[in-house]
Design an enzyme around this catalytic site. Structure first.
Site, PDB file in Angstrom:
ATOM      1  N   LEU A 109      12.651  -8.982  34.189  1.00  0.00           N
ATOM      2  CA  LEU A 109      13.490 -10.043  33.658  1.00  0.00           C
ATOM      3  C   LEU A 109      14.978  -9.780  33.864  1.00  0.00           C
ATOM      4  O   LEU A 109      15.800 -10.702  33.718  1.00  0.00           O
ATOM      5  CB  LEU A 109      13.215 -10.234  32.161  1.00  0.00           C
ATOM      6  CG  LEU A 109      11.812 -10.710  31.790  1.00  0.00           C
ATOM      7  CD1 LEU A 109      11.637 -10.692  30.283  1.00  0.00           C
ATOM      8  CD2 LEU A 109      11.539 -12.098  32.334  1.00  0.00           C
ATOM      9  N   PHE A 165       0.860  -1.187   0.000  1.00  0.00           N
ATOM     10  CA  PHE A 165       0.000   0.000   0.000  1.00  0.00           C
ATOM     11  C   PHE A 165       0.891   1.228   0.000  1.00  0.00           C
ATOM     12  O   PHE A 165       1.593   1.503   0.983  1.00  0.00           O
ATOM     13  CB  PHE A 165      -0.879  -0.041   1.253  1.00  0.00           C
ATOM     14  CG  PHE A 165      -1.930   1.020   1.354  1.00  0.00           C
ATOM     15  CD1 PHE A 165      -3.168   0.857   0.755  1.00  0.00           C
ATOM     16  CD2 PHE A 165      -1.708   2.179   2.097  1.00  0.00           C
ATOM     17  CE1 PHE A 165      -4.171   1.817   0.886  1.00  0.00           C
ATOM     18  CE2 PHE A 165      -2.685   3.136   2.237  1.00  0.00           C
ATOM     19  CZ  PHE A 165      -3.925   2.961   1.626  1.00  0.00           C
ATOM     20  N   ILE A 221       7.332   1.112   3.088  1.00  0.00           N
ATOM     21  CA  ILE A 221       6.197   0.331   2.606  1.00  0.00           C
ATOM     22  C   ILE A 221       6.424  -1.142   2.950  1.00  0.00           C
ATOM     23  O   ILE A 221       7.358  -1.775   2.428  1.00  0.00           O
ATOM     24  CB  ILE A 221       6.015   0.502   1.082  1.00  0.00           C
ATOM     25  CG1 ILE A 221       5.969   1.997   0.709  1.00  0.00           C
ATOM     26  CG2 ILE A 221       4.775  -0.235   0.624  1.00  0.00           C
ATOM     27  CD1 ILE A 221       4.867   2.775   1.367  1.00  0.00           C
ATOM     28  N   GLU A 226       1.231   4.341  10.799  1.00  0.00           N
ATOM     29  CA  GLU A 226      -0.212   4.608  10.703  1.00  0.00           C
ATOM     30  C   GLU A 226      -0.656   5.651  11.733  1.00  0.00           C
ATOM     31  O   GLU A 226      -1.680   5.525  12.383  1.00  0.00           O
ATOM     32  CB  GLU A 226      -1.023   3.321  10.816  1.00  0.00           C
ATOM     33  CG  GLU A 226      -0.746   2.373   9.650  1.00  0.00           C
ATOM     34  CD  GLU A 226      -1.796   1.303   9.487  1.00  0.00           C
ATOM     35  OE1 GLU A 226      -2.972   1.557   9.852  1.00  0.00           O
ATOM     36  OE2 GLU A 226      -1.451   0.225   8.977  1.00  0.00           O
TER      37      GLU A 226
END
Length: 391
Positions: free
Chosen positions: A344, A133, A167, A369
């Site tokens: 941890l 996209f 992308i 996004e």
């Protein structure tokens, strides 16, 4: 009795049988095809995406929220739960499903011609064809209104010139959905990647999302027929609606990464002893675990609410709604990953445990996004009525 984090509030009781089945499907595919090898893929940054795509397609995970063309047509909540299980294995694998189904396939499904749908959607659904996209550009990431990729008419054809960057799937995609500025607004095109003038460049040496293939698309005089244009896409709202669709899979997905970190940390803290007792028995550790479990459950309830809204209306969520979901759930998930790392200790950076890998991946999800700042401004605009995106 010991319970896992999402069992504290009996949240399973809020899900339907179909939604639990979708979650179980995502979990099984992750267990069979991702978890055994993902640490190695992350180390080499060379995941077998084509083989994975075929397995994901065989399971029906690509475009599973769409109807027709070989897609399952499940609810958005069911799709989100499947994505949560995939991201519990690795964010890169969930990203593959999100890009293929919520960006590429959704763009064609919603805005494409019947011929485009018939040709591309069944092949994308099976994973035989991989898509990408193309919206973000080197100088226009958060601000797509400044898009510099151009589509000009030349007789009956279109000619595209420009560069798209960061992308996912770019180096291996068979088809790209490209957005470009045309004379009458933003237009979308379905472009076979073997078209003359279309080239890709892979980004190597990334420190995040290493179980993915990411790169750049270069369009140099790419000539396309009118039949390549998405006829239903007439403005920038078209690609933005695809992002809105994809962000719901992120809102659910990142909770999987956070839950996987917390599960691994709970197991570790119960077995690791210091000062003659398991470290899970110390007050400071329990306070950390309690706070993380609290945020995980709040994030799940938020994701479930947004998914239910989407399913009830059948319409895309409003921008500020997805901004609330992505801002909160990604931000809290990365906090959980970082906090788990503190419990941890030195073992937190080892590849045998997933926490550092999830934390690194979530650094990418935090900014793709829509960065946190962009989502804050989206929410702020709705609260005040004032646009703060530009001076």
């Amino acid at each position: 009795m010991v319970v896992r984090p999402l069992d504290l509030l009996d949240l399973d009781d809020l899900l339907s049988d179909d939604e639990r089945a979708a979650r179980a499907l995502g979990r099984q595919v992750a267990a069979d095809h991702v978890r055994p090898d993902v640490a190695g893929w992350y180390e080499t940054s060379d995941p077998p995406i084509r083989d994975l795509a075929l397995e994901l397609g065989k399971a029906g995970l690509f475009g599973m929220h769409l109807t027709g063309y070989g897609c399952a047509g499940v609810s958005m909540v069911a799709y989100g739960l499947a994505c949560m299980e995939l991201e519990a294995a690795d964010s890169g694998i969930r990203s593959l499903v999100s890009v293929q189904g919520s960006l590429v396939m959704y763009a064609i499904w919603r805005y494409g011609s019947d011929e485009q749908k018939d040709h591309w959607l069944p092949a994308l659904a099976t994973g035989r064809v991989i898509g990408c996209f193309g919206l973000a550009e080197p100088d226009h990431g958060s601000d797509p209104t400044g898009m510099s990729t151009r589509a000009r008419r030349d007789g009956d054809d279109w000619v595209l010139d420009g560069v798209k960057t960061w992308i996912l799937n770019a180096p291996i995609a068979d088809v790209a959905v490209i957005w470009a500025r045309a004379e009458k607004g933003v237009a979308g095109f379905v472009v076979s990647t073997d078209t003359p003038g279309f080239a890709t460049r892979e980004f190597r040496h990334n420190m995040s999302l290493r179980a993915s293939r990411v790169g750049e698309l270069v369009l140099d005089g790419v000539r396309l027929p009118e039949s390549a244009r998405l006829p239903g896409a007439r403005s920038l709202m078209a690609p933005l609606s695809c992002l809105t669709e994809a962000r719901l899979s992120i809102i659910f997905g990142v909770l999987g990464a956070a839950r996987d970190c917390l599960d691994a940390t709970l197991d570790y803290a119960s077995a690791r002893e210091q000062f003659g007792r398991p470290i899970s028995g110390f007050q400071l550790t329990q306070a950390k675990l309690a706070d993380m479990a609290l945020e995980l459950q709040k994030g799940f309830l938020l994701a479930l609410h947004l998914g239910r809204l989407r399913d009830a209306t059948g319409k895309p969520l409003r921008p500020e709604q997805v901004s609330i979901g992505k801002l909160n759930n990604v931000r809290e998930s990365i906090k959980i990953a970082r906090q788990c790392r503190t419990i941890l200790g030195g073992n937190g950076i080892r590849g045998e445990l997933p926490v550092m890998r999830h934390a690194s991946n979530l650094e990418s999800v935090l900014t793709y996004e829509g960065t946190s700042e962009i989502h804050q401004l989206s929410i702020g605009q709705k609260l005040t009525g004032l646009n703060a995106f530009s001076p």
